[in-house]
Write an enzyme that holds these catalytic residues in place. Structure first.
Site, PDB file in Angstrom:
ATOM      1  N   THR A   1      -8.228   7.087  -1.677  1.00 54.96           N
ATOM      2  CA  THR A   1      -9.593   6.585  -1.864  1.00 54.96           C
ATOM      3  C   THR A   1     -10.593   7.709  -1.631  1.00 54.96           C
ATOM      4  OG1 THR A   1      -9.346   5.686   0.361  1.00 54.96           O
ATOM      5  CG2 THR A   1      -9.305   4.119  -1.454  1.00 54.96           C
TER       6      THR A   1
ATOM      7  N   LYS B   1      -7.560  14.688   4.903  1.00 58.00           N
ATOM      8  CA  LYS B   1      -6.784  13.449   4.895  1.00 58.00           C
ATOM      9  C   LYS B   1      -5.747  13.582   5.999  1.00 58.00           C
ATOM     10  CE  LYS B   1      -5.832  14.383   0.456  1.00 58.00           C
ATOM     11  NZ  LYS B   1      -6.190  13.213  -0.305  1.00 58.00           N
ATOM     12  N   ARG B   2      -5.039  12.496   6.332  1.00 63.24           N
ATOM     13  CA  ARG B   2      -3.990  12.616   7.336  1.00 63.24           C
ATOM     14  C   ARG B   2      -3.000  13.703   6.933  1.00 63.24           C
ATOM     15  NH1 ARG B   2      -3.692   8.675  11.457  1.00 63.24           N
ATOM     16  NH2 ARG B   2      -1.879   9.915  12.055  1.00 63.24           N
TER      17      ARG B   2
ATOM     18  N   LYS C   1     -14.291   9.102  -3.433  1.00 61.41           N
ATOM     19  CA  LYS C   1     -15.516   9.451  -2.698  1.00 61.41           C
ATOM     20  C   LYS C   1     -16.027  10.829  -3.112  1.00 61.41           C
ATOM     21  CE  LYS C   1     -13.813   6.537   0.972  1.00 61.41           C
ATOM     22  NZ  LYS C   1     -12.993   6.451   2.199  1.00 61.41           N
TER      23      LYS C   1
ATOM     24  N   HIS D   1       0.795  -1.233   0.000  1.00 58.14           N
ATOM     25  CA  HIS D   1       0.000   0.000   0.000  1.00 58.14           C
ATOM     26  C   HIS D   1       0.828   1.284   0.000  1.00 58.14           C
ATOM     27  CE1 HIS D   1      -4.086  -1.696   0.805  1.00 58.14           C
ATOM     28  NE2 HIS D   1      -3.374  -2.677   1.321  1.00 58.14           N
TER      29      HIS D   1
ATOM     30  N   LYS E   1       1.618  14.653   1.345  1.00 57.26           N
ATOM     31  CA  LYS E   1       0.272  15.026   0.870  1.00 57.26           C
ATOM     32  C   LYS E   1       0.161  16.537   0.628  1.00 57.26           C
ATOM     33  CE  LYS E   1      -1.906  11.138   3.368  1.00 57.26           C
ATOM     34  NZ  LYS E   1      -2.656  10.324   2.398  1.00 57.26           N
TER      35      LYS E   1
HETATM   36  C1  CR1 Z   1      -1.910   4.811   0.916  1.00 57.30           C
HETATM   37  O1  CR1 Z   1      -1.113   5.864   1.404  1.00 57.30           O
HETATM   38  C2  CR1 Z   1      -4.057   4.215  -0.179  1.00 57.30           C
HETATM   39  C3  CR1 Z   1      -4.374   3.358   1.041  1.00 57.30           C
HETATM   40  C4  CR1 Z   1      -5.234   2.153   0.693  1.00 57.30           C
HETATM   41  C5  CR1 Z   1      -2.274   3.873   2.047  1.00 57.30           C
HETATM   42  C6  CR1 Z   1      -3.143   5.353   0.209  1.00 57.30           C
HETATM   43  O2  CR1 Z   1      -2.749   6.060  -0.931  1.00 57.30           O
HETATM   44  O3  CR1 Z   1      -5.253   4.697  -0.714  1.00 57.30           O
HETATM   45  O4  CR1 Z   1      -3.162   2.859   1.608  1.00 57.30           O
HETATM   46  N1  CR1 Z   1      -1.054   3.220   2.489  1.00 57.30           N
HETATM   47  O5  CR1 Z   1      -4.657   1.392  -0.289  1.00 57.30           O
HETATM   48  C7  CR1 Z   1      -0.761   2.910   3.753  1.00 57.30           C
HETATM   49  O6  CR1 Z   1      -1.440   3.224   4.694  1.00 57.30           O
HETATM   50  C8  CR1 Z   1       0.762   1.755   5.171  1.00 57.30           C
HETATM   51  O7  CR1 Z   1       0.372   2.196   3.911  1.00 57.30           O
END
Ligand code: CR1
Length: 737
Positions: free
Chosen positions: A574, A463-464, A578, A270, A469
């Site tokens: 994601t 977002k975080r 949305k 991820h 970001k």
């Molecule tokens: C990513 O940063 C992605 C989500 C779900 C995150 C984000 O871009 O949409 O996973 N990755 O796939 C993450 O948390 C530890 O890695």
């Protein structure tokens, strides 16, 4: 229990009751929320699959903003009970940590086997959270493990002298699922975190094996009956754990066991961020899980022998693919172990999957070839993220399409394309948007006392908070806009598009730079919002405590949302999906799933800017060599912050230094001019209401690809080899399992 807000008042509306419910904030960001959508889709598509996780007593902290700074408050979400869970007193397993190893001869077979015993034994107790599928009898399930002292633990059996130690042991057991580590995309190498990872894995595998054994099939059938998807590297210890169970407890030969293991697991990566990749000191793993470390060494040795055979003498290749990184300390690379122990590895968006093939796992490709590596683009649940979060839009869509079939087949939404230029429909569509913006404006007024007009352009980034970001770039561009507005002649100012810039998101408690970004946003907000000279053309809002419930209010209310990570850093995203599903346009970089969203909805309906992933390394090199000067637009903004326009000069110095003294690793300066130019374009375009409405409708109409039903079917067909079976997963089946 529900307690009315004011003593003596009665509950008048269902909404009030619903507001009292706490989120189960058991994850950090997109990773966990993606899994939640996937369990919804598994059930709704009649697929026999479950999610497993930990039942933390303290979930993601609550965020308060005090004097502009983030402060963290513990989230004791279970305080008033959790009505959605079924405690399964009948489902408990023991999990061992630490301890020692010795060899033991089997008196019957004469075979010597490895025994792991002693140490700390903790009990895992199951709590089920049933997830009903939409319009089907299938029930999914999320089984969460809670830790407690094992059943042989009995306080009264301890004499006075051991009382303290007994209490300590109890606390140590309960500690394991006490708290969620609040870092998104950042690894923290604490022993307790590794304990959590093994605890999840050990309990889950026992549960899966218990169920497999009920079928009385031989072990060679295991991979045909069971598919386990590793959601990032956090559960990677499941690979050596299954090998341990098969070899040490079930007495299978190593090779036979390894064949079963590698046909069972698949792994989703991820992230490519180096700071997020799990690397554990070997000594820590050895101390906590001595047998697993032995097994990992053996797995790695056999793997490296095979690589060596295919590429004799290529020592660099062995160094690159080894699960053990030599150095001090020696480290276990979880991602490498996950690749070695899985039959399939996937990224979460097309660009991301390409990047892991060409960077992170490029050396593995030389050995395995391309076939093992694939892509499954992420998706979101239309049930939660359109129907539930935006009931008015859901209703409008259903009324026009003559039914709600789109909720399980988003292809049906394509018919909205024909209505994109229909004036009456545009009006109804934008009316829903206005209504949603009024709801958010009300929330902002009630919680922050800030007045915002729902007629303004709502520009949202939630977002975080993370450097990659680039919320920092966003707030710097807001300052730039503020300066522009202040310099305008009255007639020009009157023509300017009013904009409300909304931020939300949590910073990890120890992430100093991210916390300074929040402080800067708060300071800019205080200054800009109280400056009457700009005639309400710009408002800045930081919404505290962003979580799923708040997302359901924020997302339907966007005109524009921002997804502006440095190209190549956001694996997928994601929330981008949305927002677009709810008819919000995107301002974004050519990164993650933004790219595929652009392909689906059409380049005219998305605002792309910035450098491409393929150019990022060269640009960084350029920066490091001191060859690039900061663009003048950004210089002026940085200067104003340094001079104290937003409070005491000096407060923001460490943040600003990431652009000047640092190497501007996230390329804010490189992208800045293109970014403000796109914003200008957006503000102009927003003046043409009909054109905007058509774009908004086309956004929703063309999002079929991003349904989590599509994603989960790809996992089912291409990776797990399972088919829908409506009768296999019923509520009774959960209780019997
Ligand atoms: C990513 O940063 C992605 C989500 C779900 C995150 C984000 O871009 O949409 O996973 N990755 O796939 C993450 O948390 C530890 O890695």
């Amino acid at each position: 229990m529900f307690i009315p807000k004011e003593p003596g008042t009665l509950v008048s509306a269902m909404e009030d009751l619903i507001d009292e419910e706490r989120d189960a904030a058991l994850g950090n960001g997109g990773l966990g929320r993606l899994a939640a959508c996937y369990v919804d889709s598994l059930a709704s598509c009649d697929l026999p699959g479950w999610g497993y996780g930990l039942r933390y007593n303290y979930g993601m902290f609550q965020q308060r903003i005090v004097d502009g700074y983030q402060t963290e408050v513990p989230d004791y979400w279970l305080n008033s009970g959790n009505p959605w869970e079924l405690p399964r007193v009948d489902k408990t397993y023991n999990v061992r940590f630490f301890g020692g190893l010795h060899d033991e001869k089997d008196p019957e077979t004469g075979k010597v086997k490895r025994v792991w015993d002693g140490g700390q034994v903790v009990q895992a107790a199951a709590y089920d959270v049933p997830i009903p599928g939409y319009d089907t009898t299938t029930m999914g399930n999320i089984r969460l493990w809670s830790s407690r002292p094992n059943s042989s633990f009995d306080l009264s059996s301890f004499n006075e002298g051991n009382y303290n130690q007994a209490v300590e042991e109890k606390k140590s057991a309960e500690n394991i699922t006490s708290i969620l580590y609040p870092n998104d995309n950042h690894m923290v190498g604490k022993e307790l975190r590794l304990k959590q990872e093994y605890f999840l894995v050990a309990a889950t595998l026992q549960d899966i094996i218990y169920r497999f054994k009920k079928g009385k099939k031989p072990w060679c059938e295991f991979p045909n009956q069971v598919a386990i998807q590793l959601n990032d590297t956090h559960p990677t210890l499941a690979i050596p754990e299954l090998q341990r169970i098969l070899v040490d407890e079930e007495c299978l030969e190593w090779d036979e066991a390894w064949d079963i293991v590698t046909r069972t697991f698949a792994f989703t990566n991820h992230t490519v961020l180096p700071e997020a990749l799990e690397r554990w000191p070997v000594d820590l793993v050895k101390h906590l899980l001595p047998r697993h470390m032995e097994i990992i060494y053996a797995i790695n040795l056999f793997f490296l022998q095979k690589v060596e055979k295919q590429f004799p003498g290529d020592r660099d290749l062995l160094v690159q693919v080894s699960a053990i990184e030599e150095g001090s300390p020696q480290c276990l690379r979880m991602a490498s172990l996950a690749v070695i122990g899985s039959h399939t590895v996937n990224g979460v968006a097309a660009l991301h999957s390409h990047l892991i093939r060409t960077t992170l796992f490029q050396h593995f490709i030389r050995y395995y070839g391309e076939e093992k590596f694939t892509n499954v683009t992420n998706g979101i649940s239309p049930r939660r993220w359109l129907h539930q979060a935006n009931p008015n839009l859901s209703q409008l869509i259903s009324s026009k399409l003559g039914g709600i079939e789109w909720i399980k087949d988003m292809e049906k939404l394509r018919a909205l394309n024909d209505l994109a230029t229909d004036k009456e429909f545009q009006e109804a569509w934008m009316d829903v948007k206005l209504h949603n913006k009024m709801r958010l404006a009300g929330y902002i007024k009630n919680n922050l006392g800030i007045e915002v007009s729902p007629d303004a352009l709502f520009d949202i980034q939630v977002k975080r908070i993370h450097e990659y970001k680039r919320q920092f770039m966003n707030i710097l561009s807001v300052i730039h806009r503020y300066h522009e507005l202040k310099a305008m002649e009255p007639s020009e100012l009157d023509e300017a598009t009013p904009r409300v810039v909304i931020f939300g998101g949590k910073a990890a408690p120890g992430y100093y730079i991210a916390k300074l970004v929040i402080k800067l946003i708060s300071s800019v907000s205080a200054k800009v919002n109280s400056d009457c000279s700009i005639k309400n053309k710009l408002k800045v809002v930081f919404l505290p405590d962003y979580n799923v419930s708040l997302a359901e209010v924020i997302i339907p209310a966007s005109d524009i949302s921002q997804h502006i990570s440095t190209a190549g850093t956001e694996a997928s995203g994601t929330s981008n999906m949305k927002f677009v599903l709810n008819g919000g346009l995107i301002l974004g970089t050519v990164d993650g799933a933004n790219i595929e969203i652009g392909e689906e909805i059409g380049k005219d309906n998305i605002f792309f800017f910035g450098v491409l992933a393929q150019d990022v390394e060269d640009l960084r090199h350029h920066n490091r060599m001191g060859k690039s000067a900061m663009v003048s637009s950004l210089c002026a903004v940085v200067q104003s912050v340094r001079e104290g326009e937003y409070g005491t000069p000096g407060v923001f110095a460490p943040l600003l230094d990431t652009l000047t003294i640092g190497t501007d690793y996230y390329l804010v300066s490189v992208d800045f001019d293109a970014y403000i130019e796109k914003q200008r374009e957006i503000e102009e375009l927003y003046k043409d209401k009909s054109c905007w409405a058509a774009k908004s409708i086309r956004c929703t109409a063309n999002m079929a690809k991003f349904s989590s039903d599509r994603s989960i079917r790809e996992y089912a067909e291409r990776i797990w080899n399972i088919e829908p079976c409506p009768l296999a997963a019923t509520p009774e089946a959960i209780l019997n399992d």
